[in-house]
Design a protein around this motif. Structure first.
Motif, mmCIF file in Angstrom:
data_model
loop_
_atom_site.group_PDB
_atom_site.id
_atom_site.type_symbol
_atom_site.label_atom_id
_atom_site.label_comp_id
_atom_site.label_asym_id
_atom_site.label_seq_id
_atom_site.Cartn_x
_atom_site.Cartn_y
_atom_site.Cartn_z
ATOM 1 N N ALA A 246 0.832 -1.208 0.000
ATOM 2 C CA ALA A 246 0.000 0.000 0.000
ATOM 3 C C ALA A 246 0.867 1.260 0.000
ATOM 4 O O ALA A 246 0.597 2.218 -0.738
ATOM 5 C CB ALA A 246 -0.924 -0.014 1.222
ATOM 6 N N LYS A 250 0.785 4.081 -2.854
ATOM 7 C CA LYS A 250 0.407 5.420 -2.407
ATOM 8 C C LYS A 250 1.483 6.450 -2.803
ATOM 9 O O LYS A 250 1.177 7.567 -3.219
ATOM 10 C CB LYS A 250 0.233 5.413 -0.881
ATOM 11 N N ILE A 304 -3.783 9.210 -7.091
ATOM 12 C CA ILE A 304 -3.800 7.946 -6.328
ATOM 13 C C ILE A 304 -3.433 8.212 -4.863
ATOM 14 O O ILE A 304 -4.047 7.673 -3.944
ATOM 15 C CB ILE A 304 -2.840 6.921 -6.973
ATOM 16 N N THR A 305 -2.449 9.080 -4.658
ATOM 17 C CA THR A 305 -2.064 9.422 -3.285
ATOM 18 C C THR A 305 -3.257 10.032 -2.547
ATOM 19 O O THR A 305 -3.525 9.700 -1.382
ATOM 20 C CB THR A 305 -0.883 10.422 -3.287
ATOM 21 N N GLU A 306 -3.992 10.912 -3.262
ATOM 22 C CA GLU A 306 -5.154 11.556 -2.628
ATOM 23 C C GLU A 306 -6.216 10.521 -2.244
ATOM 24 O O GLU A 306 -6.841 10.615 -1.181
ATOM 25 C CB GLU A 306 -5.771 12.587 -3.575
ATOM 26 N N PHE A 308 -5.687 7.415 -1.439
ATOM 27 C CA PHE A 308 -5.197 6.750 -0.222
ATOM 28 C C PHE A 308 -5.435 7.630 1.004
ATOM 29 O O PHE A 308 -5.860 7.148 2.051
ATOM 30 C CB PHE A 308 -3.700 6.438 -0.357
ATOM 31 N N GLU A 309 -5.148 8.918 0.854
ATOM 32 C CA GLU A 309 -5.300 9.820 2.007
ATOM 33 C C GLU A 309 -6.755 9.909 2.454
ATOM 34 O O GLU A 309 -7.053 9.922 3.645
ATOM 35 C CB GLU A 309 -4.744 11.204 1.662
ATOM 36 N N ASP A 312 -7.462 6.841 4.321
ATOM 37 C CA ASP A 312 -6.877 6.908 5.666
ATOM 38 C C ASP A 312 -7.780 7.737 6.584
ATOM 39 O O ASP A 312 -8.021 7.382 7.742
ATOM 40 C CB ASP A 312 -5.488 7.548 5.613
#
Ligand code: SF4
Length: 316
Positions: A246, A250, A304-306, A308-309, A312
């Motif tokens: 992950a 991320k 993609i990072t967003e 994941f955030e 979270d």
């Protein structure tokens, strides 16, 4: 109906098999099992094969017939007349004992036995042990497995690792782990997540494709994994693997395989990391050794990072 059977023949201890060719006269509605019984009764009493219920229920006579894996007792000869000879072979990967008889213990039963395949009922305060209908319907579906082994035959992990418990045994593990009457919930999950257990499944869904009873053995393994996560039952290596996977996606939008290998072993696990060196060397020689942590970002990585955030945040 004139037909020719070409059967796999091999004596115990022989390295090579030979073809047993038999010309038979069978009724139009004969099954493959009828033909094999005729061979054994009239031509060669030494011809060995298995069969029990003769109704397509027990799975004992599972074999490859002209390359199709099915049960000899329900397979009609008339459906296999598209070739000059009907080829009868053991299914893939089974340890043959003699002719079409193979070692069921090595193939499947020993793997089921290590799971302690029974439940230990918990004490009931009112003398009644009820299971909600919905749960029972699901359990009944898993219990309808007749251990034919066709899912193991189709499995893509077993050909590279015969120690993998396999979808048939893990379907049994699901049936046990999902039964609310068991007094030690979690024990079967722990057994199923041992090395060569649920985490070694690659989710190719071949097992489910091969199941004649629509039990969905691959889905059962997925459910076991979900149950293990929910109950916090996992092993450290698996947890590290998921965390690293992950984190890599991320960070860069795709998988940093070298980083995954290192972090799955554990950064402080020197002996585990040393084991990776020969693999890394072979990959480097072939020009396929990416440098860990120097992973360029894929287009869209920011998005993609967003995602994941956001996940979270929701998790919190
Ligand atoms: S899950 Fe399906 S294919 Fe696998 S052993 Fe059971 S009945 Fe056969």
């Amino acid at each position: 109906m004139e037909v020719t059977f070409n059967a796999y023949r091999r004596e115990p201890g022989e390295a090579e098999y030979r073809r047993g060719v038999y010309k038979l006269d069978l009724p139009e509605d004969a099954t493959i099992m009828d033909g094999m019984l005729k061979i054994r009764d009239e031509e060669d009493p030494n011809f060995a094969f298995r069969g029990s219920c003769l109704r397509g229920y027990c799975g004992d006579c599972m074999m490859s017939i002209n390359g199709k894996n099915t049960f000899a007792c329900t397979a009609k000869v008339a459906n296999f007349m598209n070739r000059p000879e009907i080829a009868l072979r053991p299914i893939r990967m089974v340890p043959v004992i003699k002719d079409l008889v193979f070692d069921w213990d090595a193939f499947m039963w020993n793997k089921i036995k290590v799971l302690n395949p029974w439940i230990e009922p918990q004490e009931s305060t009112d003398g009644v042990r009820t299971v909600p209908d919905k749960v029972m319907a699901d359990l009944r579906n898993a219990m309808s497995c007749y251990y034919c082994g066709l899912c193991d035959e189709g499995c893509t992990v077993l050909p590279v690792d015969m120690k993998f418990l396999g979808p048939a045994a893990l379907t049994k593990a699901y049936r046990l782990a999902a039964d609310p009457r068991d007094k030690n919930p979690g024990e079967h999950l722990k057994m199923a997540q041992q090395a060569e257990g649920i985490w070694d499944c690659v989710h190719c869904y071949e097992a489910s494709e091969h199941c004649p009873r629509n039990i969905g053995p691959t889905e059962r393994i997925v459910q076991l994994r979900d149950m293990a996560f929910e109950k916090g039952i996992t092993n450290e290596r698996v947890a590290r693997h998921h965390t690293s996977f992950a984190a890599s996606v991320k960070a860069s939008g795709w998988l940093d395989e070298a980083r995954l290998a290192i972090e799955s072993e554990g950064l402080t696990n020197i002996s585990g990391l040393m084991k990776l060196l020969p693999i890394a060397a072979r990959a480097a020689i072939k020009g396929k050794a990416p440098i860990p942590y120097l992973h360029h970002k894929r287009p869209g990585a920011k998005r993609i990072t967003e995602i994941f955030e956001k996940g979270d945040e929701r998790g919190k």
